[in-house]
Scaffold this active site. Sequence first.
Site, mmCIF file in Angstrom:
data_model
loop_
_atom_site.group_PDB
_atom_site.id
_atom_site.type_symbol
_atom_site.label_atom_id
_atom_site.label_comp_id
_atom_site.label_asym_id
_atom_site.label_seq_id
_atom_site.Cartn_x
_atom_site.Cartn_y
_atom_site.Cartn_z
ATOM 1 N N SER A 53 21.272 56.712 -28.072
ATOM 2 C CA SER A 53 20.628 55.570 -27.433
ATOM 3 C C SER A 53 20.663 54.381 -28.389
ATOM 4 O O SER A 53 20.514 54.545 -29.604
ATOM 5 C CB SER A 53 19.174 55.902 -27.094
ATOM 6 O OG SER A 53 19.092 57.006 -26.214
ATOM 7 N N THR B 297 16.643 54.382 -24.992
ATOM 8 C CA THR B 297 16.551 52.941 -24.746
ATOM 9 C C THR B 297 15.626 52.658 -23.574
ATOM 10 O O THR B 297 14.947 51.627 -23.554
ATOM 11 C CB THR B 297 17.954 52.362 -24.479
ATOM 12 O OG1 THR B 297 18.800 52.710 -25.582
ATOM 13 C CG2 THR B 297 17.908 50.850 -24.344
ATOM 14 N N ALA B 298 15.574 53.570 -22.613
ATOM 15 C CA ALA B 298 14.651 53.399 -21.487
ATOM 16 C C ALA B 298 13.219 53.249 -21.980
ATOM 17 O O ALA B 298 12.463 52.405 -21.483
ATOM 18 C CB ALA B 298 14.763 54.587 -20.538
ATOM 19 N N HIS C 29 20.199 58.327 -15.917
ATOM 20 C CA HIS C 29 21.242 59.164 -15.332
ATOM 21 C C HIS C 29 21.240 59.034 -13.806
ATOM 22 O O HIS C 29 21.013 57.962 -13.267
ATOM 23 C CB HIS C 29 21.094 60.613 -15.807
ATOM 24 C CG HIS C 29 21.136 60.762 -17.304
ATOM 25 N ND1 HIS C 29 21.975 60.020 -18.110
ATOM 26 C CD2 HIS C 29 20.425 61.558 -18.151
ATOM 27 C CE1 HIS C 29 21.803 60.363 -19.375
ATOM 28 N NE2 HIS C 29 20.862 61.285 -19.424
#
Length: 266
Positions: A56, A102-103, A140
């Site tokens: 990430s 990163t989310a 995803h």
Amino acid sequence: MELLIGHSPDPDDAFMFYALKKGLIKASFTVREFLVDIETLNKLAIHGRIDVTAVSTHAMAYIGSKYYILRVGASMGLRYGPVVVGNTAKPELVAVPGTYTTATLLVKLAIPNVKTVEVPFDKIMDAVKAGVVDAGALIHEGQITYERYGLRKIIDLGEWWYEETKLPTPLGLDVVKASLGIDVAKAVKEALLESIGYAMIHREEALAYAMEFSRGLNMVDTDRFVKMYVNEYTMDMGVDGERAIRVLLEMGHEDGLLPEPQLLFV
């Protein structure tokens, strides 16, 4: 030379690495593959355990001095990214797919002072539906299937990011351990670029392989997902892609969420 290569068992990563894994292109190294979820890869990279790996962008704040960032292989989207779904416009507790994803960083930037709890990425929709969290950040295939499960979008973090910066959303990167040297990093970059190019030319063949990692998506949805994250930025992140990475990590540092990043690009 054998390299330990880690990536997620997801359609986009499978599509990119297909030709390299199957020996359909020439490379100056052999591949020992390790497939696992992105958060586990992030944590392994923090310990420097993988030669070449997907990570990430968030994790680069912690491994920037240990790994070269390849300008090839990045997962970036323009005006789209992880989606926060839930039952209230102002969630207090959001399920996220891992500390270093990163989310998670985008959630904390977009929804200041929110509390987060780690939930495996493929269980987040269940957590939201059960009401154990107010909302969840989907990555995803969840980004394109959540409406089928009766979930409502609160915010598309990619849209939020674009409105804030006018840059692509820098979600995932491929990196090479710096201790292997710049020549190895360049060799991996060239091989990965050739592998992606092969998949682009032989799309049906590569998609058939990617379907093995699609977790229930049909061919149309698999193709849609791959197109989202194997795009022009994947072939070369360019000036905008590199700037997006720097801006994201600088914003996190300025908000006190991250250490000051050190970044090495190849």
